[in-house]
Structure formats: C-alpha cells, structure tokens
Write a protein that holds these residues in place. Structure first.
Motif, PDB file in Angstrom:
ATOM      1  N   LEU A  97       6.730 -23.542 -18.974  1.00  0.00           N
ATOM      2  CA  LEU A  97       6.987 -24.474 -20.069  1.00  0.00           C
ATOM      3  C   LEU A  97       6.790 -23.780 -21.409  1.00  0.00           C
ATOM      4  N   ALA A  98       7.597 -24.163 -22.387  1.00  0.00           N
ATOM      5  CA  ALA A  98       7.350 -23.737 -23.758  1.00  0.00           C
ATOM      6  C   ALA A  98       6.062 -24.391 -24.248  1.00  0.00           C
ATOM      7  N   ALA A  99       5.368 -23.696 -25.155  1.00  0.00           N
ATOM      8  CA  ALA A  99       4.101 -24.225 -25.654  1.00  0.00           C
ATOM      9  C   ALA A  99       4.283 -25.602 -26.289  1.00  0.00           C
ATOM     10  N   ALA A 100       5.438 -25.846 -26.903  1.00  0.00           N
ATOM     11  CA  ALA A 100       5.701 -27.136 -27.551  1.00  0.00           C
ATOM     12  C   ALA A 100       5.852 -28.267 -26.548  1.00  0.00           C
ATOM     13  N   ASP A 101       6.013 -27.918 -25.246  1.00  0.00           N
ATOM     14  CA  ASP A 101       6.215 -28.934 -24.211  1.00  0.00           C
ATOM     15  C   ASP A 101       4.937 -29.233 -23.430  1.00  0.00           C
ATOM     16  N   ASP A 102       3.789 -28.963 -24.046  1.00  0.00           N
ATOM     17  CA  ASP A 102       2.518 -29.138 -23.350  1.00  0.00           C
ATOM     18  C   ASP A 102       2.327 -30.557 -22.830  1.00  0.00           C
ATOM     19  N   ASP A 103       2.863 -31.541 -23.540  1.00  0.00           N
ATOM     20  CA  ASP A 103       2.699 -32.926 -23.107  1.00  0.00           C
ATOM     21  C   ASP A 103       3.948 -33.489 -22.441  1.00  0.00           C
ATOM     22  N   ARG A 104       4.864 -32.594 -22.063  1.00  0.00           N
ATOM     23  CA  ARG A 104       6.094 -33.047 -21.406  1.00  0.00           C
ATOM     24  C   ARG A 104       5.846 -33.340 -19.926  1.00  0.00           C
ATOM     25  N   MET A 105       6.512 -34.345 -19.413  1.00  0.00           N
ATOM     26  CA  MET A 105       6.414 -34.675 -17.997  1.00  0.00           C
ATOM     27  C   MET A 105       7.056 -33.577 -17.153  1.00  0.00           C
ATOM     28  N   GLU A 106       6.450 -33.273 -16.023  1.00  0.00           N
ATOM     29  CA  GLU A 106       6.998 -32.278 -15.096  1.00  0.00           C
ATOM     30  C   GLU A 106       7.309 -32.934 -13.758  1.00  0.00           C
ATOM     31  N   ARG A 107       8.249 -32.348 -13.054  1.00  0.00           N
ATOM     32  CA  ARG A 107       8.541 -32.798 -11.702  1.00  0.00           C
ATOM     33  C   ARG A 107       7.665 -32.025 -10.711  1.00  0.00           C
ATOM     34  N   PHE A 108       7.024 -32.773  -9.820  1.00  0.00           N
ATOM     35  CA  PHE A 108       6.250 -32.185  -8.729  1.00  0.00           C
ATOM     36  C   PHE A 108       6.951 -32.533  -7.417  1.00  0.00           C
ATOM     37  N   TYR A 109       6.911 -31.605  -6.479  1.00  0.00           N
ATOM     38  CA  TYR A 109       7.584 -31.781  -5.190  1.00  0.00           C
ATOM     39  C   TYR A 109       6.590 -31.504  -4.063  1.00  0.00           C
ATOM     40  N   PRO A 110       6.816 -32.071  -2.883  1.00  0.00           N
ATOM     41  CA  PRO A 110       5.947 -31.724  -1.744  1.00  0.00           C
ATOM     42  C   PRO A 110       6.056 -30.232  -1.435  1.00  0.00           C
ATOM     43  N   LEU A 111       4.919 -29.588  -1.274  1.00  0.00           N
ATOM     44  CA  LEU A 111       4.890 -28.180  -0.884  1.00  0.00           C
ATOM     45  C   LEU A 111       4.295 -28.130   0.526  1.00  0.00           C
ATOM     46  N   ARG A 112       5.142 -28.412   1.474  1.00  0.00           N
ATOM     47  CA  ARG A 112       4.716 -28.541   2.869  1.00  0.00           C
ATOM     48  C   ARG A 112       5.616 -27.690   3.754  1.00  0.00           C
ATOM     49  N   ALA A 113       5.017 -26.709   4.409  1.00  0.00           N
ATOM     50  CA  ALA A 113       5.766 -25.815   5.295  1.00  0.00           C
ATOM     51  C   ALA A 113       5.702 -26.351   6.722  1.00  0.00           C
ATOM     52  N   SER A 172       4.902  -9.236 -18.842  1.00  0.00           N
ATOM     53  CA  SER A 172       6.288  -9.595 -19.142  1.00  0.00           C
ATOM     54  C   SER A 172       6.376 -10.382 -20.454  1.00  0.00           C
ATOM     55  N   PRO A 173       7.090  -9.853 -21.448  1.00  0.00           N
ATOM     56  CA  PRO A 173       7.259 -10.605 -22.693  1.00  0.00           C
ATOM     57  C   PRO A 173       8.062 -11.889 -22.501  1.00  0.00           C
ATOM     58  N   HIS A 174       8.800 -11.983 -21.391  1.00  0.00           N
ATOM     59  CA  HIS A 174       9.584 -13.189 -21.104  1.00  0.00           C
ATOM     60  C   HIS A 174       8.687 -14.378 -20.752  1.00  0.00           C
ATOM     61  N   LYS A 175       7.435 -14.099 -20.348  1.00  0.00           N
ATOM     62  CA  LYS A 175       6.503 -15.166 -19.981  1.00  0.00           C
ATOM     63  C   LYS A 175       5.475 -15.439 -21.079  1.00  0.00           C
ATOM     64  N   GLN A 176       5.179 -14.436 -21.876  1.00  0.00           N
ATOM     65  CA  GLN A 176       4.154 -14.591 -22.903  1.00  0.00           C
ATOM     66  C   GLN A 176       4.537 -15.695 -23.896  1.00  0.00           C
ATOM     67  N   GLY A 177       3.553 -16.471 -24.296  1.00  0.00           N
ATOM     68  CA  GLY A 177       3.788 -17.585 -25.215  1.00  0.00           C
ATOM     69  C   GLY A 177       4.160 -18.877 -24.524  1.00  0.00           C
ATOM     70  N   GLN A 178       4.365 -18.835 -23.213  1.00  0.00           N
ATOM     71  CA  GLN A 178       4.690 -20.037 -22.455  1.00  0.00           C
ATOM     72  C   GLN A 178       3.447 -20.571 -21.739  1.00  0.00           C
ATOM     73  N   LEU A 179       3.621 -21.648 -20.988  1.00  0.00           N
ATOM     74  CA  LEU A 179       2.540 -22.258 -20.229  1.00  0.00           C
ATOM     75  C   LEU A 179       2.863 -22.195 -18.739  1.00  0.00           C
ATOM     76  N   LEU A 180       1.832 -22.021 -17.911  1.00  0.00           N
ATOM     77  CA  LEU A 180       2.038 -22.064 -16.471  1.00  0.00           C
ATOM     78  C   LEU A 180       2.439 -23.474 -16.046  1.00  0.00           C
ATOM     79  N   PRO A 181       3.339 -23.588 -15.064  1.00  0.00           N
ATOM     80  CA  PRO A 181       3.745 -24.917 -14.600  1.00  0.00           C
ATOM     81  C   PRO A 181       2.590 -25.658 -13.940  1.00  0.00           C
TER      82      PRO A 181
END
Length: 409
Positions: free
Chosen positions: A29-45, A344-353
């Motif tokens: 996520l972009a830092a500006a989207d810290d309060d944005r809703m995210e989609r979560f999915y079942p992670l079941r193998a 990776s500069p492509h990830k820096q400045g973002q937020l972990l999902p």
C-alpha cells in the motif's frame, strides 16, 4: 461443494495448513492509503488425496496479481550468483552456443537471461508484468509481455522453439498448471531440455516453512507429483538437483517422453524412492502439518512478547511475501515492529499489506539503532547478517526462523 484438484480434478477435502485470512502477499500500500480498506482472502492449503498436489484456491486472477509486480529478482546478490552458476553449468552440459535458443518463462527483470546473452546465445524472455519486463528490455534481454500457456507457446513456437526452456519459481504460480505444462511441451524443440526450479514440498514440511504459503503460490510440489504432471503432457523428468535456494528447492530436468538420449539419472531415481519412503504417497503424511503450524505461531508470539516486555525495540528486515504471511498469520503489526527495511526502492516508502508496517531503506537501521532486527526472508539469512553485521556495534541482535525463531547475537 468441494473444490476440484487443479491437476487431476479429484475433489479436495483434506486441509494441509489453514493460515486464516490474509491479503495478497505482494499487494503493498502507498503510505497515503494507511486507512484504506483491504481485501483479505482465505489462506488455506488443501492436499489432493489422489495425486498429492498441495494447493490453494484461486481467489484472484493471475492478471490482478502479476500484471504489475513488486518483486525484482536482481535485488538479491545471492540469487544473481546462483543464476551465473546455473548458466555456466547448462551451457557446458548441453553444449549451448550461438545456434541455440534459450527461452525463459517468467523471466522477471532479465536476472538470468542476461548471462546467456553475454555469451552471445540468443534468448527470449516471457514475462507478464510489464513494469518488470521493461527493466529486462533495458538490459538488452528481448521480452514478450504476456502470460505463458498453450496459446502463447503456439504463437512463439515457429520462431522461438527452445533448445533450453527455463522456468524458475513459476510452476507454483500458475493456477492452470495443465495448460502451462502443455505449453512447455509445445515450445520445446525435439531433443531440447526443460529446467524448472521450485520449492520442494519435502523441505517445506520437514522445516516448517509454512510462511512460504501465500496466494501467489497456487501449488506446492514434491518431485513425484511434478513427475506425474509432466508425464500427463508427454514430458519426462530425467534428472533433478536439490538446491539450497528458497529454503530448499528442486531443479528438475525434463525432455520429450520419446527422447531416448536422456535416460533417468541415479539421483532422480533416488529422490523418488526417498519421497516414497517418507510417505509422500500417503495422505496421512500431510494431515498433521496444520497442528505444527499453529504450535509454531504460539512459539513465535511467545518470543516476540518476551522481547517487547523486556523493553527491546524491534524492526524487520525484508518486505518479502513470506514475511507478510508470517506477520499476518501471527498478528504481528506495528505494536511489535516499528518498521521494516528492504533494498528494493520499488518497495521503500510503502506499507506492508495487512499489517501496514512502513517499509524503509536499510540506512534507517543505522540511524535508528534498534535492539532486534527480525529477518523475514530467512532464506537470505546469511546474506542479510553479513550486510547488517554493524548492528552488533551497538549490541543489536538478529531474530530469524531456523525454523524455530532464534536470536543471533
């Protein structure tokens, strides 16, 4: 209703590992989207009771996951060294030269094909992520931007039939594994060789590598199950190497089923026998893993809670997918880790999902001097410990799964 196995269509009824609900592991996520809703999915193998393919359901299309991808292979120096060794080995073993054609599926940023091109061997990359493919093209690696399957293979086969067809860490990423492997059959020249690398299911189970389970990985393969899949499409696995990469991977060697010049090697026969002896042809082998995962979660949380209660300041190293699985499954957010860092500069400045932990440059650790650095991509432990050895100057220590969460002082 039961989901059918993506290879043999047997109804899936047995849980291998249930990691709860999780966002897509590479959906930063972009830092500006810290309060944005995210989609979560079942992670079941689940595991198939017929072919023993361990697999996830398809909750998002490959196009939505991979068309704009955050993973660039060239940011790992150990992976580049691994690739250079591979190129030297296969060029010599299969007598590749200027008259050969080397094609890589999921060629990423040209991390591998660049070393063939440096030897003046014609190459072609096939990569669905346009942002990643642009980097490869900039390195002089011609790259087709599309997903690979039978239709793509037929379009390319006239001009790019492959003497060597490569697929590293892609077989697990395709939901339609039959279409993908059939495409390899179509694109492979008579007498040609396929090599593929993927994490070995045996290592995942033995070393409790449950954090390598995430939505982008649709399948988890043993050598015996991979052999069944390739055989069903007129291909034969004749050799295998066991590699240390990604916590323990297989490099399989395939050919057309009627290629008499490539008999099965002793190590291919030995691994099949070892998997059979370990029970990889019995459902019971897979059924106890879920309880081990839950116990491991409790151990990790116990260690992290003890560190926090002792007043230790903790940060992460890495913004890798496996780290996101661990953090989301264990419920570890900014209450434990102030931030994580990534080269990776492509990830820096973002937020972990999911956890919304900020991603910074590794320089932040030097400036901030935390007490503990939690290494999330444990497969790169040695590389990261060497790179960040200076944290010991202020008494800092590393925490890493080996597979138990361990402190390295």
């Amino acid at each position: 209703m039961s989901t059918p196995c993506r290879f043999c269509a047997t109804p899936l009824e047995t849980v291998f590992a249930d990691l709860g609900m999780s966002p897509l592991a590479n959906s930063y996520l972009a830092a500006a989207d810290d309060d944005r809703m995210e989609r979560f999915y079942p992670l079941r193998a689940l595991v198939c009771s017929s072919c023993f393919l361990v697999q996830l359901g398809e909750y998002e299309s490959p196009d939505s996951i991979f068309s704009d991808y955050a993973y660039f292979s060239s940011y790992s120096s150990s992976w580049l060294e691994h690739s250079q060794r591979y190129v030297a080995d296969v060029v010599d073993r299969f007598d590749l030269g200027g008259g050969s054609t080397v094609v890589e599926v999921a060629s990423n940023d040209g991390y591998l094909l660049q070393y063939f091109a440096q030897r003046d061997i014609p190459v072609l990359g096939i990569e669905p992520a346009a942002n990643v493919a642009r980097v490869a093209t900039g390195k002089g690696v011609p790259t087709v931007v599309e997903f690979f399957g039978t239709a793509t293979a037929r379009r390319l086969a006239t001009d790019h039939s492959a003497d060597l067809l490569i697929g590293n860490n892609v077989l697990a990423h395709v939901p339609d594994i039959n279409d993908f492997v059939q495409g390899m059959k179509v694109l492979l020249k008579p007498g040609g060789v396929i090599t593929m690398e993927f994490p070995h299911l045996m290592r995942l189970i033995d070393e409790k590598q449950w954090d390598t389970i995430y939505h982008e990985h649709f399948s988890y393969l043993s050598f015996s199950t991979a052999g069944r899949i390739f055989a069903s499409h007129g291909l034969r696995l004749f050799d295998v190497e066991e590699l240390p990469t990604h916590g323990g991977s297989l490099r399989i060697f395939g050919c057309h089923e009627d290629d008499a010049d490539k008999p099965a090697t002793a190590r291919a026969r030995e691994l099949l026998e070892r998997e059979e002896a370990a029970g990889y042809g019995r459902l019971e082998t897979y059924m106890g893993f879920d309880a081990q995962v839950a116990a491991d979660k409790r151990d990790i949380l116990r260690t992290l809670v003890e560190l926090k209660e002792a007043g230790k300041r903790m940060v992460g190293y890495g913004a890798a997918a496996k780290g996101n699985t661990l953090l989301n499954y264990c419920g570890v957010g900014r209450d434990f880790l102030d931030y994580t860092v990534d080269l990776s500069p492509h990830k820096q400045g973002q937020l972990l999902p999911g956890t919304h932990i900020p991603i910074r440059s590794p320089d932040a650790i030097v400036e901030d001097r935390p007490d503990v650095v939690l290494i999330l991509p444990w497969n790169l432990k040695d590389e990261i410990v060497e790179q960040m050895a200076h944290i010991r100057e202020w008494g800092g220590m590393f925490a890493v799964r080996t597979p138990t969460l361990t402190l390295l002082r």
